[in-house]
Design a protein around this motif. Structure first.
Motif, PDB file in Angstrom:
ATOM      1  N   ASP A   8       0.599  -1.358  -0.100  1.00  0.00           N
ATOM      2  CA  ASP A   8       0.077   0.163  -0.054  1.00  0.00           C
ATOM      3  C   ASP A   8       0.622   1.530  -0.042  1.00  0.00           C
ATOM      4  O   ASP A   8       0.477   1.955  -0.631  1.00  0.00           O
ATOM      5  N   THR A  11       2.584   1.605  -3.625  1.00  0.00           N
ATOM      6  CA  THR A  11       1.287   1.734  -4.871  1.00  0.00           C
ATOM      7  C   THR A  11       0.709   3.462  -4.259  1.00  0.00           C
ATOM      8  O   THR A  11       1.461   4.617  -5.122  1.00  0.00           O
ATOM      9  N   VAL A  78       4.856  -4.942  -7.870  1.00  0.00           N
ATOM     10  CA  VAL A  78       3.513  -4.072  -8.148  1.00  0.00           C
ATOM     11  C   VAL A  78       3.927  -4.046 -10.035  1.00  0.00           C
ATOM     12  O   VAL A  78       5.390  -3.788 -10.200  1.00  0.00           O
ATOM     13  N   LYS A 107       0.401  -7.110  -6.789  1.00  0.00           N
ATOM     14  CA  LYS A 107      -0.477  -6.083  -7.318  1.00  0.00           C
ATOM     15  C   LYS A 107      -0.385  -5.519  -8.871  1.00  0.00           C
ATOM     16  O   LYS A 107       0.890  -5.506  -8.364  1.00  0.00           O
ATOM     17  N   ILE A 109      -0.991  -1.583 -11.122  1.00  0.00           N
ATOM     18  CA  ILE A 109      -1.257  -0.055 -11.387  1.00  0.00           C
ATOM     19  C   ILE A 109      -1.513   0.110 -13.211  1.00  0.00           C
ATOM     20  O   ILE A 109      -0.992  -0.032 -13.472  1.00  0.00           O
ATOM     21  N   THR A 125      -6.231   0.404  -8.970  1.00  0.00           N
ATOM     22  CA  THR A 125      -5.313  -0.776  -8.758  1.00  0.00           C
ATOM     23  C   THR A 125      -6.145  -1.769  -8.729  1.00  0.00           C
ATOM     24  O   THR A 125      -6.870  -1.815  -8.308  1.00  0.00           O
TER      25      THR A 125
END
Length: 137
Positions: A8, A11, A78, A107, A109, A125
Protein backbone atom coordinates in the motif's frame (compact mmCIF):
# COMPACT_ATOMS: atom_id res chain seq x y z
CA UNK A 1 9.14 -9.56 4.13
CA UNK A 2 6.36 -8.51 1.79
CA UNK A 3 3.24 -7.20 3.56
CA UNK A 4 -0.01 -5.53 2.54
CA UNK A 5 1.11 -2.33 4.28
CA UNK A 6 4.39 -2.29 2.34
CA UNK A 7 2.47 -2.73 -0.93
CA UNK A 8 0.00 0.00 0.00
CA UNK A 9 2.85 2.40 0.84
CA UNK A 10 4.64 1.53 -2.40
CA UNK A 11 1.40 2.04 -4.37
CA UNK A 12 1.07 5.48 -2.80
CA UNK A 13 4.60 6.36 -3.97
CA UNK A 14 4.03 5.03 -7.50
CA UNK A 15 0.77 6.94 -7.93
CA UNK A 16 2.40 10.02 -6.42
CA UNK A 17 5.18 9.69 -8.99
CA UNK A 18 2.63 9.49 -11.81
CA UNK A 19 0.80 12.54 -10.44
CA UNK A 20 4.07 14.49 -10.39
CA UNK A 21 4.82 13.58 -14.02
CA UNK A 22 1.27 14.49 -15.03
CA UNK A 23 1.48 17.80 -13.14
CA UNK A 24 4.65 18.75 -15.03
CA UNK A 25 3.67 17.49 -18.51
CA UNK A 26 -0.12 17.66 -18.61
CA UNK A 27 -2.09 15.39 -20.90
CA UNK A 28 -2.00 14.64 -24.61
CA UNK A 29 1.49 13.24 -25.11
CA UNK A 30 2.55 9.78 -26.25
CA UNK A 31 2.71 6.97 -23.73
CA UNK A 32 6.45 6.62 -24.38
CA UNK A 33 7.06 10.20 -23.15
CA UNK A 34 5.22 9.55 -19.88
CA UNK A 35 7.00 6.21 -19.51
CA UNK A 36 10.42 7.85 -19.77
CA UNK A 37 9.49 10.64 -17.36
CA UNK A 38 7.99 8.20 -14.85
CA UNK A 39 11.27 6.25 -14.97
CA UNK A 40 13.10 9.46 -14.05
CA UNK A 41 10.67 10.17 -11.20
CA UNK A 42 11.03 6.65 -9.77
CA UNK A 43 14.83 6.97 -9.96
CA UNK A 44 14.60 10.33 -8.19
CA UNK A 45 12.55 8.70 -5.42
CA UNK A 46 15.01 5.78 -5.21
CA UNK A 47 12.35 3.19 -6.07
CA UNK A 48 13.72 0.04 -7.71
CA UNK A 49 12.10 -1.21 -10.89
CA UNK A 50 12.60 -3.01 -14.16
CA UNK A 51 11.30 -1.43 -17.34
CA UNK A 52 10.03 -3.23 -20.43
CA UNK A 53 10.66 -6.47 -18.56
CA UNK A 54 10.01 -9.63 -20.53
CA UNK A 55 7.12 -11.55 -18.98
CA UNK A 56 7.80 -15.31 -18.98
CA UNK A 57 5.20 -17.45 -20.69
CA UNK A 58 5.14 -21.07 -19.49
CA UNK A 59 2.82 -23.40 -21.35
CA UNK A 60 2.67 -27.11 -20.52
CA UNK A 61 5.83 -26.77 -18.41
CA UNK A 62 7.75 -25.25 -21.30
CA UNK A 63 9.06 -21.67 -21.27
CA UNK A 64 8.12 -20.16 -24.62
CA UNK A 65 10.16 -17.53 -26.40
CA UNK A 66 7.48 -14.85 -26.65
CA UNK A 67 8.25 -11.15 -26.50
CA UNK A 68 5.60 -10.06 -23.98
CA UNK A 69 6.69 -7.07 -21.88
CA UNK A 70 5.21 -5.12 -19.00
CA UNK A 71 5.88 -1.38 -18.77
CA UNK A 72 7.26 -1.39 -15.21
CA UNK A 73 7.83 -4.05 -12.59
CA UNK A 74 8.37 -2.11 -9.37
CA UNK A 75 10.27 -3.61 -6.42
CA UNK A 76 9.46 -7.05 -7.90
CA UNK A 77 5.95 -6.87 -6.45
CA UNK A 78 3.87 -4.29 -8.40
CA UNK A 79 3.16 -4.35 -12.13
CA UNK A 80 2.53 -0.89 -13.61
CA UNK A 81 0.95 -0.52 -17.05
CA UNK A 82 0.88 2.90 -18.65
CA UNK A 83 -1.60 4.27 -21.17
CA UNK A 84 -2.30 7.60 -22.82
CA UNK A 85 -5.71 7.01 -24.36
CA UNK A 86 -9.06 8.75 -24.64
CA UNK A 87 -10.97 5.82 -23.21
CA UNK A 88 -9.92 2.98 -20.95
CA UNK A 89 -11.30 -0.41 -21.94
CA UNK A 90 -11.72 -3.71 -20.12
CA UNK A 91 -8.94 -5.24 -22.25
CA UNK A 92 -6.43 -3.03 -20.39
CA UNK A 93 -7.72 -4.42 -17.07
CA UNK A 94 -7.42 -7.97 -18.42
CA UNK A 95 -3.90 -7.32 -19.70
CA UNK A 96 -2.73 -6.07 -16.30
CA UNK A 97 -4.41 -8.91 -14.41
CA UNK A 98 -2.76 -11.44 -16.74
CA UNK A 99 0.67 -9.87 -16.22
CA UNK A 100 0.10 -10.05 -12.47
CA UNK A 101 -0.81 -13.74 -12.73
CA UNK A 102 2.14 -14.63 -14.97
CA UNK A 103 4.59 -12.78 -12.71
CA UNK A 104 2.94 -14.08 -9.50
CA UNK A 105 2.63 -10.46 -8.49
CA UNK A 106 0.13 -9.40 -5.78
CA UNK A 107 -0.62 -5.86 -7.00
CA UNK A 108 -0.95 -3.92 -10.24
CA UNK A 109 -1.62 -0.32 -11.21
CA UNK A 110 -3.08 0.86 -14.50
CA UNK A 111 -2.33 4.53 -15.19
CA UNK A 112 -3.85 6.64 -17.96
CA UNK A 113 -1.95 9.89 -18.47
CA UNK A 114 -4.60 11.21 -20.84
CA UNK A 115 -6.91 12.12 -17.97
CA UNK A 116 -7.55 15.41 -16.25
CA UNK A 117 -6.78 14.01 -12.77
CA UNK A 118 -4.58 10.93 -12.26
CA UNK A 119 -5.77 10.29 -8.71
CA UNK A 120 -9.51 10.60 -9.36
CA UNK A 121 -9.90 9.11 -12.84
CA UNK A 122 -6.49 8.22 -14.25
CA UNK A 123 -5.54 5.15 -12.25
CA UNK A 124 -6.94 1.80 -11.17
CA UNK A 125 -5.32 -0.49 -8.65
CA UNK A 126 -5.78 -4.24 -8.71
CA UNK A 127 -4.97 -7.02 -6.25
CA UNK A 128 -5.27 -10.77 -6.72
CA UNK A 129 -5.09 -14.01 -4.76
CA UNK A 130 -1.38 -13.48 -3.99
CA UNK A 131 -2.26 -10.25 -2.15
CA UNK A 132 -4.84 -11.95 0.06
CA UNK A 133 -2.22 -14.41 1.37
CA UNK A 134 0.13 -11.64 2.59
CA UNK A 135 0.32 -10.54 6.21
CA UNK A 136 -1.13 -7.11 7.03
CA UNK A 137 2.02 -5.62 8.62
Amino acid sequence: MLTKKYLDDLTYEIIGSAIEVHKVLGRGLLESVYHRCLIEELLYRKINFLTEMKVPIVYRSKVLDIDLRCDLFVEQCVVVELKSVNEMTKVFDAQLLTYMKLLRCPKGILINFNSSNIFKEGQKTFVNEYFSTLPDN
